[in-house]
Design an enzyme around this catalytic site. Structure first.
Site, PDB file in Angstrom:
ATOM      1  N   ILE A  28       0.841  -1.202   0.000  1.00 29.70           N
ATOM      2  CA  ILE A  28       0.000   0.000   0.000  1.00 29.70           C
ATOM      3  C   ILE A  28       0.875   1.249   0.000  1.00 29.70           C
ATOM      4  O   ILE A  28       0.630   2.197  -0.754  1.00 29.70           O
ATOM      5  CB  ILE A  28      -0.965  -0.002   1.215  1.00 29.70           C
ATOM      6  CG1 ILE A  28      -1.951  -1.174   1.105  1.00 29.70           C
ATOM      7  CG2 ILE A  28      -1.718   1.328   1.314  1.00 29.70           C
ATOM      8  CD1 ILE A  28      -2.894  -1.335   2.302  1.00 29.70           C
ATOM      9  N   ASP A  48      10.761   2.653   6.618  1.00 27.12           N
ATOM     10  CA  ASP A  48      10.538   1.213   6.468  1.00 27.12           C
ATOM     11  C   ASP A  48      11.879   0.510   6.688  1.00 27.12           C
ATOM     12  O   ASP A  48      12.928   1.171   6.708  1.00 27.12           O
ATOM     13  CB  ASP A  48       9.984   0.871   5.068  1.00 27.12           C
ATOM     14  CG  ASP A  48       9.173  -0.433   5.052  1.00 27.12           C
ATOM     15  OD1 ASP A  48       9.727  -1.475   5.458  1.00 27.12           O
ATOM     16  OD2 ASP A  48       8.007  -0.411   4.645  1.00 27.12           O
ATOM     17  N   ARG A 181      -5.499 -17.639  14.583  1.00 26.53           N
ATOM     18  CA  ARG A 181      -5.754 -16.785  13.409  1.00 26.53           C
ATOM     19  C   ARG A 181      -6.176 -15.376  13.840  1.00 26.53           C
ATOM     20  O   ARG A 181      -5.861 -14.387  13.200  1.00 26.53           O
ATOM     21  CB  ARG A 181      -6.869 -17.420  12.560  1.00 26.53           C
ATOM     22  CG  ARG A 181      -7.689 -16.479  11.662  1.00 26.53           C
ATOM     23  CD  ARG A 181      -6.775 -15.797  10.664  1.00 26.53           C
ATOM     24  NE  ARG A 181      -7.455 -14.806   9.839  1.00 26.53           N
ATOM     25  CZ  ARG A 181      -7.810 -15.006   8.589  1.00 26.53           C
ATOM     26  NH1 ARG A 181      -7.605 -16.181   8.033  1.00 26.53           N
ATOM     27  NH2 ARG A 181      -8.379 -14.052   7.887  1.00 26.53           N
ATOM     28  N   TYR A 184      -4.104 -11.425  15.012  1.00 26.20           N
ATOM     29  CA  TYR A 184      -3.945 -10.185  14.229  1.00 26.20           C
ATOM     30  C   TYR A 184      -5.156  -9.265  14.412  1.00 26.20           C
ATOM     31  O   TYR A 184      -5.011  -8.087  14.755  1.00 26.20           O
ATOM     32  CB  TYR A 184      -3.767 -10.598  12.766  1.00 26.20           C
ATOM     33  CG  TYR A 184      -3.893  -9.535  11.701  1.00 26.20           C
ATOM     34  CD1 TYR A 184      -2.852  -8.652  11.431  1.00 26.20           C
ATOM     35  CD2 TYR A 184      -5.040  -9.465  10.893  1.00 26.20           C
ATOM     36  CE1 TYR A 184      -2.959  -7.720  10.404  1.00 26.20           C
ATOM     37  CE2 TYR A 184      -5.148  -8.545   9.862  1.00 26.20           C
ATOM     38  CZ  TYR A 184      -4.112  -7.666   9.620  1.00 26.20           C
ATOM     39  OH  TYR A 184      -4.212  -6.749   8.597  1.00 26.20           O
ATOM     40  N   LYS A 250      -4.378 -23.776  -5.072  1.00 25.78           N
ATOM     41  CA  LYS A 250      -4.823 -24.531  -3.890  1.00 25.78           C
ATOM     42  C   LYS A 250      -6.008 -23.848  -3.226  1.00 25.78           C
ATOM     43  O   LYS A 250      -5.899 -22.691  -2.792  1.00 25.78           O
ATOM     44  CB  LYS A 250      -3.683 -24.642  -2.890  1.00 25.78           C
ATOM     45  CG  LYS A 250      -2.562 -25.507  -3.411  1.00 25.78           C
ATOM     46  CD  LYS A 250      -1.452 -25.621  -2.393  1.00 25.78           C
ATOM     47  CE  LYS A 250      -0.378 -26.567  -2.916  1.00 25.78           C
ATOM     48  NZ  LYS A 250       0.864 -26.432  -2.190  1.00 25.78           N
TER      49      LYS A 250
HETATM   50  N1  LIG Z   1      -3.414  -4.985   1.589  1.00 29.54           N
HETATM   51  C1  LIG Z   1      -4.590  -5.072   2.166  1.00 29.54           C
HETATM   52  O1  LIG Z   1      -5.581  -5.365   1.526  1.00 29.54           O
HETATM   53  C2  LIG Z   1      -4.769  -4.793   3.625  1.00 29.54           C
HETATM   54  C3  LIG Z   1      -5.967  -5.194   4.174  1.00 29.54           C
HETATM   55  C4  LIG Z   1      -6.218  -4.927   5.516  1.00 29.54           C
HETATM   56  C5  LIG Z   1      -5.295  -4.242   6.260  1.00 29.54           C
HETATM   57  N2  LIG Z   1      -4.126  -3.845   5.707  1.00 29.54           N
HETATM   58  C6  LIG Z   1      -3.207  -3.111   6.572  1.00 29.54           C
HETATM   59  O2  LIG Z   1      -2.559  -2.092   5.827  1.00 29.54           O
HETATM   60  C7  LIG Z   1      -1.204  -1.968   6.235  1.00 29.54           C
HETATM   61  C8  LIG Z   1      -0.264  -2.119   5.037  1.00 29.54           C
HETATM   62  O3  LIG Z   1      -0.516  -3.335   4.387  1.00 29.54           O
HETATM   63  P1  LIG Z   1       0.284  -3.815   3.092  1.00 29.54           P
HETATM   64  O4  LIG Z   1      -0.629  -4.694   2.345  1.00 29.54           O
HETATM   65  O5  LIG Z   1       0.911  -2.671   2.414  1.00 29.54           O
HETATM   66  O6  LIG Z   1       1.398  -4.730   3.788  1.00 29.54           O
HETATM   67  P2  LIG Z   1       2.975  -4.850   3.499  1.00 29.54           P
HETATM   68  O7  LIG Z   1       3.465  -6.003   4.292  1.00 29.54           O
HETATM   69  O8  LIG Z   1       3.221  -4.845   2.033  1.00 29.54           O
HETATM   70  O9  LIG Z   1       3.543  -3.483   4.102  1.00 29.54           O
HETATM   71  C9  LIG Z   1       3.870  -3.294   5.445  1.00 29.54           C
HETATM   72  C10 LIG Z   1       5.222  -2.613   5.489  1.00 29.54           C
HETATM   73  O10 LIG Z   1       5.532  -2.313   6.852  1.00 29.54           O
HETATM   74  C11 LIG Z   1       6.912  -2.541   7.049  1.00 29.54           C
HETATM   75  N3  LIG Z   1       7.162  -2.806   8.457  1.00 29.54           N
HETATM   76  C12 LIG Z   1       6.665  -3.810   9.214  1.00 29.54           C
HETATM   77  N4  LIG Z   1       7.170  -3.762  10.457  1.00 29.54           N
HETATM   78  C13 LIG Z   1       8.007  -2.706  10.486  1.00 29.54           C
HETATM   79  C14 LIG Z   1       8.835  -2.155  11.499  1.00 29.54           C
HETATM   80  N5  LIG Z   1       8.923  -2.703  12.712  1.00 29.54           N
HETATM   81  N6  LIG Z   1       9.565  -1.048  11.213  1.00 29.54           N
HETATM   82  C15 LIG Z   1       9.515  -0.500   9.967  1.00 29.54           C
HETATM   83  N7  LIG Z   1       8.750  -0.992   8.973  1.00 29.54           N
HETATM   84  C16 LIG Z   1       8.007  -2.080   9.217  1.00 29.54           C
HETATM   85  C17 LIG Z   1       7.226  -3.757   6.186  1.00 29.54           C
HETATM   86  O11 LIG Z   1       8.612  -3.848   5.889  1.00 29.54           O
HETATM   87  C18 LIG Z   1       6.357  -3.492   4.958  1.00 29.54           C
HETATM   88  O12 LIG Z   1       7.091  -2.833   3.950  1.00 29.54           O
HETATM   89  C19 LIG Z   1      -1.015  -3.007   7.340  1.00 29.54           C
HETATM   90  O13 LIG Z   1      -1.188  -2.385   8.580  1.00 29.54           O
HETATM   91  C20 LIG Z   1      -2.128  -4.012   7.110  1.00 29.54           C
HETATM   92  O14 LIG Z   1      -2.501  -4.641   8.305  1.00 29.54           O
HETATM   93  C21 LIG Z   1      -3.837  -4.128   4.408  1.00 29.54           C
HETATM   94  O1  LIG Z   2      -6.796  -8.077   2.857  1.00 30.01           O
HETATM   95  C1  LIG Z   2      -7.525  -7.836   3.841  1.00 30.01           C
HETATM   96  O2  LIG Z   2      -8.509  -7.126   3.774  1.00 30.01           O
HETATM   97  C2  LIG Z   2      -7.179  -8.464   5.171  1.00 30.01           C
HETATM   98  O3  LIG Z   2      -7.396  -9.806   5.016  1.00 30.01           O
HETATM   99  C3  LIG Z   2      -6.360 -10.682   4.758  1.00 30.01           C
HETATM  100  O4  LIG Z   2      -6.934 -11.909   5.132  1.00 30.01           O
HETATM  101  P1  LIG Z   2      -7.548 -12.898   4.082  1.00 30.01           P
HETATM  102  O5  LIG Z   2      -8.458 -12.237   3.112  1.00 30.01           O
HETATM  103  O6  LIG Z   2      -8.110 -14.044   4.815  1.00 30.01           O
HETATM  104  O7  LIG Z   2      -6.196 -13.371   3.398  1.00 30.01           O
HETATM  105  P2  LIG Z   2      -5.809 -13.963   2.000  1.00 30.01           P
HETATM  106  O8  LIG Z   2      -4.478 -14.589   2.142  1.00 30.01           O
HETATM  107  O9  LIG Z   2      -5.926 -12.937   0.962  1.00 30.01           O
HETATM  108  O10 LIG Z   2      -6.861 -15.162   1.806  1.00 30.01           O
HETATM  109  C4  LIG Z   2      -8.151 -15.026   1.296  1.00 30.01           C
HETATM  110  C5  LIG Z   2      -8.834 -16.373   1.271  1.00 30.01           C
HETATM  111  O11 LIG Z   2      -8.180 -17.216   0.325  1.00 30.01           O
HETATM  112  C6  LIG Z   2      -7.856 -18.480   0.914  1.00 30.01           C
HETATM  113  N1  LIG Z   2      -6.611 -18.972   0.232  1.00 30.01           N
HETATM  114  C7  LIG Z   2      -5.442 -18.300   0.375  1.00 30.01           C
HETATM  115  C8  LIG Z   2      -4.318 -18.735  -0.297  1.00 30.01           C
HETATM  116  C9  LIG Z   2      -4.376 -19.877  -1.135  1.00 30.01           C
HETATM  117  O12 LIG Z   2      -3.388 -20.317  -1.780  1.00 30.01           O
HETATM  118  N2  LIG Z   2      -5.559 -20.524  -1.234  1.00 30.01           N
HETATM  119  C10 LIG Z   2      -6.681 -20.108  -0.577  1.00 30.01           C
HETATM  120  O13 LIG Z   2      -7.753 -20.752  -0.705  1.00 30.01           O
HETATM  121  C11 LIG Z   2      -7.750 -18.205   2.398  1.00 30.01           C
HETATM  122  O14 LIG Z   2      -7.971 -19.365   3.147  1.00 30.01           O
HETATM  123  C12 LIG Z   2      -8.851 -17.166   2.588  1.00 30.01           C
HETATM  124  O15 LIG Z   2     -10.088 -17.813   2.703  1.00 30.01           O
HETATM  125  C13 LIG Z   2      -5.150 -10.423   5.648  1.00 30.01           C
HETATM  126  O16 LIG Z   2      -5.417 -10.757   6.969  1.00 30.01           O
HETATM  127  C14 LIG Z   2      -4.741  -9.007   5.662  1.00 30.01           C
HETATM  128  O17 LIG Z   2      -3.857  -8.675   4.659  1.00 30.01           O
HETATM  129  C15 LIG Z   2      -5.828  -8.014   5.661  1.00 30.01           C
HETATM  130  O18 LIG Z   2      -5.936  -7.474   6.941  1.00 30.01           O
END
Ligand SMILES: NC(=O)c1ccc[n+]([C@@H]2O[C@H](COP(=O)([O-])OP(=O)(O)OC[C@H]3O[C@@H](n4cnc5c(N)ncnc54)[C@H](O)[C@@H]3O)[C@@H](O)[C@H]2O)c1
Ligand SMILES: O=C(O)[C@H]1O[C@H](OP(=O)(O)OP(=O)(O)OC[C@H]2O[C@@H](n3ccc(=O)[nH]c3=O)[C@H](O)[C@@H]2O)[C@H](O)[C@@H](O)[C@@H]1O
Length: 389
Positions: A28, A48, A181, A184, A250
């Protein structure tokens, strides 16, 4: 410069901001930095431990926005420079977290520390220095739907009151403590409550974002290419990896869980509106998702298979998917959210935001990126493995 003439939703000119973005090197963060550099006059202090995903924004120094983005390699767990950077900014955005489900039940301590304990100093420094905070939570704080506790064929399961997730009304429903699970979601819920309390008792200006499965280019990693070969990323990268390698996708426990996927570029528009409209965003929790893009994980696998065949020109497998148990795939303590439909009333009312991109279109652009970025590297890695066996 056109970017300088920006106005907020109430027609007021937007002053250039300095943003301390923690976790800026992630999925993000990289898209948000890109947007801020290309379309706004704002400055970013990018914090980061990694910067691979934003390297293209940092180098070369001749880039048009050079000077507006600065990378600070800092682990927020233990670095005294954090407070200084928060003080230098007008606004802090905290994205740092462990957020891959494969870690929640296998590394629950790291997960809880990362999502709760490590966010505490960020909150403290923002509160003490009167800095605005945009904190990234998750849709997982809703846990399971109320409807999931009804019998499978119960008619109320079709009633939106039993599954639509509303920021100010829905409960947070997690499994038992052995179901790690939820480590988080629970850590994210507690940090949300603390931020909310800082707002209520100490006047902290905050916005909490609950992303609903944002997906697109640069999400996570492809195991064995730009991440550990035994690593398990989120579903988009898992399925992309399978498609790149010609393996079956899978399906965990039959792929019956439902998700709504939103294109990262649509979602970033919502974050920019929050950044530039503090009067409308402060004190709010926002769902950010696309309720129209709902599929079961099985349907997602089928659609990704079809789209990948189109963009790669390679025929798909006769049996594109296989079933695996969650215990086999994730280990003991896994559990799942059954269904995630975001209610959009609050974000619509406050920021007028709506997602635009259909699931097919977002998969087409994302899988085109995956194919261009990884297909050759996967081919070479496979050939190397065959040669050395
Ligand atoms: N991608 C999604 O759909 C999604 C969904 C729900 C929530 N979120 C939330 O949004 C945020 C960003 O998600 P993302 O998908 O970009 O994940 P991401 O893992 O790609 O990014 C997280 C970044 O934080 C950095 N980081 C982690 N711990 C750190 C630390 N101690 N010091 C410095 N940097 C650190 C990591 O190196 C990474 O680059 C997270 O808080 C996640 O829980 C994302
Ligand atoms: O993205 C989000 O909004 C949030 O949800 C995600 O959780 P989840 O959607 O369960 O994670 P995914 O790994 O994207 O899995 C989605 C679904 O696909 C399934 N899955 C995943 C991987 C795979 O190879 N096969 C498979 O069936 C999982 O069991 C789950 O039901 C993660 O927890 C976070 O990044 C975030 O907070």
């Amino acid at each position: 410069m056109a970017a300088m003439a920006r106005a907020d939703l109430d027609g007021k000119p937007i002053k250039p901001l300095t943003i301390c973005m923690i976790g800026a090197g992630g999925f993000i963060g990289s898209h948000l930095c890109e947007k801020l550099m290309a379309e706004t006059p704002h400055k970013v202090l990018a914090v980061d431990v990694y910067n691979d995903k934003i390297k293209h924004l940092l180098e070369p120094a001749t880039l048009p926005w050079a000077g507006r983005i600065q990378f600070h390699r800092i682990n927020i767990k233990n670095d005294s420079r954090l407070e200084g950077l928060i003080k230098m900014g007008d606004l802090t955005i905290n994205l740092a977290a462990i957020c891959t489900p494969a870690d929640y039940n296998t590394r629950p301590l790291d997960t809880i520390y990362s999502n709760f304990i490590d966010a505490l100093p960020v909150l403290k420094y923002c509160s003490e220095n009167n800095k605005r905070l945009i904190h990234f939570s998750t849709c997982e704080v809703y846990g399971k739907t109320i409807g999931s506790f009804l019998p499978k064929d119960h008619p109320l399961r079709q009633d939106p009151a039993f599954y639509v997730l509303k920021e100010d009304a829905s409960p947070c429903i997690f499994g038992s403590i052995e179901k790690q699970r939820w480590s988080y979601a629970c850590a994210k819920q507690l940090i949300e409550r603390l931020i909310y309390a800082e707002g209520a008792e100490n006047g902290l200006e905050f916005t909490i974002v609950r992303p609903f499965n944002w997906i697109g280019p640069r999400m996570d990693f492809i195991p064995g290419i730009d991440g550990p070969s035994e690593g398990v990323p989120r579903v988009l990268a898992c399925f992309s990896n399978n498609l790149l390698r010609g393996e079956p996708l899978k399906l965990v426990d039959g792929g019956q869980s439902q998700r709504t996927f939103v294109y990262i570029k649509d979602a970033i528009e919502a974050v920019l509106l929050m950044i530039e409209n503090p009067a409308r965003a402060n004190g709010h929790i926002f769902n950010v998702g696309n309720p129209k893009n709902e599929v079961t994980v099985r349907q997602l696998a089928e659609m990704m298979t079809e789209v990948y065949a189109k963009v790669s020109g390679e025929p798909s497998r006769e049996e594109p998917t296989i079933d695996v148990s969650s215990k086999e795939f994730y280990g003991e303590g896994y559990d799942d959210s059954d269904k995630r439909i975001p209610d959009m009333t609050i974000i619509n009312r406050q920021l007028g935001w709506n997602p635009k991109t259909s699931l097919w279109d977002l998969l087409e652009s994302t899988l085109t990126y995956q194919h261009r970025t990884y297909a050759e590297a996967v081919k070479q890695a496979t050939a190397k493995a065959v040669a050395s066996s």
